[in-house]
Every structure is written in structure tokens, then in C-alpha cells.
Scaffold this motif. Structure first.
Motif, PDB file in Angstrom:
ATOM      1  N   GLY A  48      29.965  48.448  32.779  1.00 24.02           N
ATOM      2  CA  GLY A  48      29.638  49.204  33.985  1.00 24.02           C
ATOM      3  C   GLY A  48      29.771  50.704  33.837  1.00 24.02           C
ATOM      4  O   GLY A  48      30.500  51.206  32.988  1.00 24.02           O
ATOM      5  N   THR A  49      29.054  51.431  34.686  1.00 20.84           N
ATOM      6  CA  THR A  49      29.150  52.887  34.735  1.00 20.84           C
ATOM      7  C   THR A  49      29.206  53.353  36.185  1.00 20.84           C
ATOM      8  O   THR A  49      28.875  52.604  37.108  1.00 20.84           O
ATOM      9  N   GLY A  50      29.617  54.588  36.373  1.00 22.75           N
ATOM     10  CA  GLY A  50      29.587  55.199  37.705  1.00 22.75           C
ATOM     11  C   GLY A  50      30.630  54.698  38.676  1.00 22.75           C
ATOM     12  O   GLY A  50      30.569  54.998  39.860  1.00 22.75           O
ATOM     13  N   GLY A  51      31.588  53.916  38.193  1.00 21.29           N
ATOM     14  CA  GLY A  51      32.638  53.417  39.075  1.00 21.29           C
ATOM     15  C   GLY A  51      32.248  52.192  39.882  1.00 21.29           C
ATOM     16  O   GLY A  51      33.011  51.729  40.724  1.00 21.29           O
ATOM     17  N   HIS A  52      31.053  51.638  39.618  1.00 25.21           N
ATOM     18  CA  HIS A  52      30.583  50.492  40.405  1.00 25.21           C
ATOM     19  C   HIS A  52      31.258  49.192  39.955  1.00 25.21           C
ATOM     20  O   HIS A  52      31.450  48.967  38.772  1.00 25.21           O
ATOM     21  N   GLY A  53      31.609  48.362  40.926  1.00 24.99           N
ATOM     22  CA  GLY A  53      32.170  47.044  40.619  1.00 24.99           C
ATOM     23  C   GLY A  53      33.624  47.043  40.225  1.00 24.99           C
ATOM     24  O   GLY A  53      34.158  46.019  39.785  1.00 24.99           O
ATOM     25  N   ILE A  54      34.314  48.180  40.379  1.00 27.63           N
ATOM     26  CA  ILE A  54      35.725  48.263  39.987  1.00 27.63           C
ATOM     27  C   ILE A  54      36.622  47.753  41.116  1.00 27.63           C
ATOM     28  O   ILE A  54      36.406  48.044  42.292  1.00 27.63           O
ATOM     29  N   LEU A  55      37.627  46.976  40.740  1.00 22.19           N
ATOM     30  CA  LEU A  55      38.607  46.442  41.681  1.00 22.19           C
ATOM     31  C   LEU A  55      40.002  46.899  41.265  1.00 22.19           C
ATOM     32  O   LEU A  55      40.251  47.126  40.083  1.00 22.19           O
ATOM     33  N   LYS A  56      40.897  47.016  42.236  1.00 28.81           N
ATOM     34  CA  LYS A  56      42.279  47.399  41.931  1.00 28.81           C
ATOM     35  C   LYS A  56      43.237  46.337  42.463  1.00 28.81           C
ATOM     36  O   LYS A  56      43.170  45.957  43.639  1.00 28.81           O
ATOM     37  N   ILE A  57      44.096  45.858  41.566  1.00 30.17           N
ATOM     38  CA  ILE A  57      45.139  44.897  41.945  1.00 30.17           C
ATOM     39  C   ILE A  57      46.477  45.641  41.975  1.00 30.17           C
ATOM     40  O   ILE A  57      46.828  46.328  41.013  1.00 30.17           O
ATOM     41  N   TYR A  82      43.562  35.036  41.659  1.00 31.77           N
ATOM     42  CA  TYR A  82      42.532  34.734  40.657  1.00 31.77           C
ATOM     43  C   TYR A  82      41.427  33.866  41.246  1.00 31.77           C
ATOM     44  O   TYR A  82      40.260  34.000  40.865  1.00 31.77           O
ATOM     45  N   GLY A  83      41.785  33.006  42.191  1.00 35.38           N
ATOM     46  CA  GLY A  83      40.777  32.190  42.853  1.00 35.38           C
ATOM     47  C   GLY A  83      39.722  33.049  43.531  1.00 35.38           C
ATOM     48  O   GLY A  83      38.532  32.725  43.518  1.00 35.38           O
ATOM     49  N   SER A  84      40.166  34.186  44.092  1.00 34.48           N
ATOM     50  CA  SER A  84      39.236  35.105  44.734  1.00 34.48           C
ATOM     51  C   SER A  84      38.394  35.864  43.709  1.00 34.48           C
ATOM     52  O   SER A  84      37.245  36.205  43.972  1.00 34.48           O
ATOM     53  N   LEU A  85      38.970  36.107  42.533  1.00 32.89           N
ATOM     54  CA  LEU A  85      38.286  36.867  41.484  1.00 32.89           C
ATOM     55  C   LEU A  85      37.332  36.013  40.643  1.00 32.89           C
ATOM     56  O   LEU A  85      36.409  36.531  40.028  1.00 32.89           O
ATOM     57  N   ARG A  86      37.583  34.706  40.619  1.00 29.18           N
ATOM     58  CA  ARG A  86      36.903  33.826  39.660  1.00 29.18           C
ATOM     59  C   ARG A  86      35.378  33.944  39.701  1.00 29.18           C
ATOM     60  O   ARG A  86      34.722  34.033  38.663  1.00 29.18           O
ATOM     61  N   THR A  87      34.820  33.965  40.902  1.00 29.11           N
ATOM     62  CA  THR A  87      33.355  34.023  41.035  1.00 29.11           C
ATOM     63  C   THR A  87      32.795  35.293  40.411  1.00 29.11           C
ATOM     64  O   THR A  87      31.801  35.261  39.680  1.00 29.11           O
ATOM     65  N   VAL A  88      33.455  36.426  40.686  1.00 33.28           N
ATOM     66  CA  VAL A  88      33.004  37.716  40.143  1.00 33.28           C
ATOM     67  C   VAL A  88      33.137  37.722  38.621  1.00 33.28           C
ATOM     68  O   VAL A  88      32.214  38.123  37.910  1.00 33.28           O
ATOM     69  N   LEU A  89      34.284  37.262  38.135  1.00 30.37           N
ATOM     70  CA  LEU A  89      34.552  37.325  36.694  1.00 30.37           C
ATOM     71  C   LEU A  89      33.697  36.349  35.890  1.00 30.37           C
ATOM     72  O   LEU A  89      33.510  36.534  34.689  1.00 30.37           O
ATOM     73  N   SER A  90      33.173  35.315  36.553  1.00 33.31           N
ATOM     74  CA  SER A  90      32.352  34.330  35.826  1.00 33.31           C
ATOM     75  C   SER A  90      30.930  34.828  35.600  1.00 33.31           C
ATOM     76  O   SER A  90      30.204  34.316  34.752  1.00 33.31           O
ATOM     77  N   LYS A  91      30.520  35.855  36.364  1.00 29.85           N
ATOM     78  CA  LYS A  91      29.141  36.344  36.273  1.00 29.85           C
ATOM     79  C   LYS A  91      28.944  37.328  35.127  1.00 29.85           C
ATOM     80  O   LYS A  91      27.889  37.367  34.497  1.00 29.85           O
ATOM     81  N   HIS A  92      29.934  38.164  34.895  1.00 30.43           N
ATOM     82  CA  HIS A  92      29.840  39.192  33.858  1.00 30.43           C
ATOM     83  C   HIS A  92      31.178  39.331  33.157  1.00 30.43           C
ATOM     84  O   HIS A  92      32.205  38.865  33.650  1.00 30.43           O
TER      85      HIS A  92
END
Length: 239
Positions: A48-57, A82-92
Motif C-alpha cells: 500500500g501507499t498513501g496511508g490507505h488501508g492502515i489500521l492501528k491496534i 483477530y476475528g474482526s481482522l481476518r476478512t481484511v487480512l485474507s484478501k491481501h
């Protein structure tokens, strides 16, 4: 290479590895292990670039918060998080990076971009340095995500005085050059590098990322166009 590839390559070099925040593939086991070590983590797209798609835990007293964009959610366990993150992390492919408690200006976090370019002799030269002031309550400082570009001298005034400030800015330019010199070993043909540096509350710099196709337009936002003109001049050089 994406963020993780660059990190794994650069950490082999002793001249910069102490400035690299711990970065790992964003798996459940890695996120869990890192949250035992650090108060916060950034989860970023590897490409990623431009700060898009970044999450903070962020670790809380009784759980964790997950912030992305304008939304914040809380979870009582790693499994729920992690259950909430799983869908996002499985795509990319995503990476987890140690969170740095960024230095602040007027209660808003900021970081630095150092532009490093090749001169006619193919030597790397720092040609620009700029601060990026994040929006209040935003987790990224990127210009294209709403960050405000400002002279680094302005942002450091409440932290360092006079000559100490000038010397610190000089050191940041040199760190940008040193980091670019290391990554150049793998990116020999690239004419420019954009080095993103965070400064923590103890004034220690951390190399967050190095862009191999950096956006020059951020320097054009400053009233003083000296750096921008120099960057353009170097961009047009025949090497």
C-alpha cells in the motif's frame, strides 16, 4: 519488494537496523506476540501507499482497540480482535509494525519525509526534508490522507532550540541518505527514494518505510519553493 521484503533486507545492515521498528507478517500469532511486547501496532498493506488501508491496534487495560479511518472498535480478547481482522487480512498481504509514540506539534502527531536523489555522478544526495502533521485523531500523517505538510523546523521548535534543532535536521537528512544507500543495493536503477521517519518522545528516529517512487508534489505545498525546485532539477538530470 513490499514493506516486509524491504524491512527484512535492510535489517541485515548494522548501520541502520537499530532504526527499524519490528515488522512482521500480520498473522494471528505474530500480532499476539507483538502485542505482548509493544503498546500499539500498525497493520499496513504490504504493497500500500498513501496511508490507505492502515489500521492501528492499541492495548487497553481490559482489551484492545482497533482504529481505522474514523471508526474505533474495542475487543476483550486477541481472538475477538483477530476475528474482526481476518476478512481484511485474507484478501491481501498485510504487515504488523511496532507502533511508535510520535512526537507532537500542537497536540497533533507528525513524522518526516526525506527526499534522496542521485546526482550526475550517481551519488545519493538528500535534496529535501519536510514534516507531515497528522489531522487530530487520525492514525496517519500522509499528505493524501489529510496530513498537512510543514517545514520540519517549524514542527521541531517546541522540542529543540537553535543550533540543536539545525543539527537534528542535518542528522535526519543523513539518516535518510544512509537508509537509501542500503536499499539502493537492491534498487540500483532507482533515481530517488522517499524515506519516512518517525520521531518518538525520546527524540529517537525510526525508519518507517522507504518509497522507491516518491511523490515530489508534497514539497510544492511549502511557501518556500527552494527545496521543490532543487528536487525538480535533480529529477531532470541525465545520469
Amino acid at each position: 519488494m513490499g514493506k516486509l521484503g524491504k524491512y527484512n533486507f535492510m535489517k541485515k545492515f548494522s548501520q541502520i537496523n537499530t532504526f527499524l521498528p519490528d515488522t512482521r507478517l500480520a498473522t494471528k500469532s505474530n500480532i499476539k506476540a507483538m502485542l505482548e511486547l509493544y503498546d500499539s501496532l500498525y497493520v499496513k498493506p504490504d504493497e500500500g501507499t498513501g496511508g490507505h488501508g492502515i489500521l492501528k491496534i492499541t492495548k487497553l487495560q481490559n482489551g484492545y482497540s482497533l482504529k481505522g479511518g474514523k471508526s474505533t472498535r474495542t475487543f476483550h480478547s486477541i481472538d475477538a480482535l483477530y476475528g474482526s481482522l481476518r476478512t481484511v487480512l485474507s484478501k491481501h498481504k498485510f504487515v504488523a509494525q511496532r507502533g511508535i509514540d510520535l512526537l507532537k506539534h500542537n497536540k497533533r502527531a507528525f513524522d518526516i519525509r526525506v527526499m534522496v536523489q542521485k546526482n550526475r555522478n550517481k551519488q545519493l544526495v538528500p535534496t529535501g526534508i519536510i514534516g507531515r502533521l497528522g489531522k487530530a485523531n487520525k492514525i496517519v500523517t500522509n499528505y493524501h490522507s489529510g496530513g498537512t505538510p510543514l517545514p520540519l523546523d517549524t514542527l521541531l521548535k517546541s522540542h529543540l532550540q537553535g543550533e540543536a534543532r539545525k543539527e537534528y535536521i542535518r542528522r535526519m537528512k543523513e539518516l535518510g541518505k544512509k537508509a537509501s544507500s542500503v536499499l539502493r543495493k537492491s534498487y540500483k536503477s532507482k533515481p530517488a527514494f522517499g524515506v519516512d521517519i518517525a520521531i518518538d518522545s525520546n527524540m529517537k528516529p525510526w525508519i518507517l518505510e522507504i518509497n522507491t517512487g516518491p511523490d515530489m508534489s508534497i514539497f510544492n505545498t511549502l511557501k518556500d519553493k527552494t527545496m521543490y525546485r532543487r528536487i525538480l532539477r535533480y529529477a531532470k538530470l541525465k545520469r
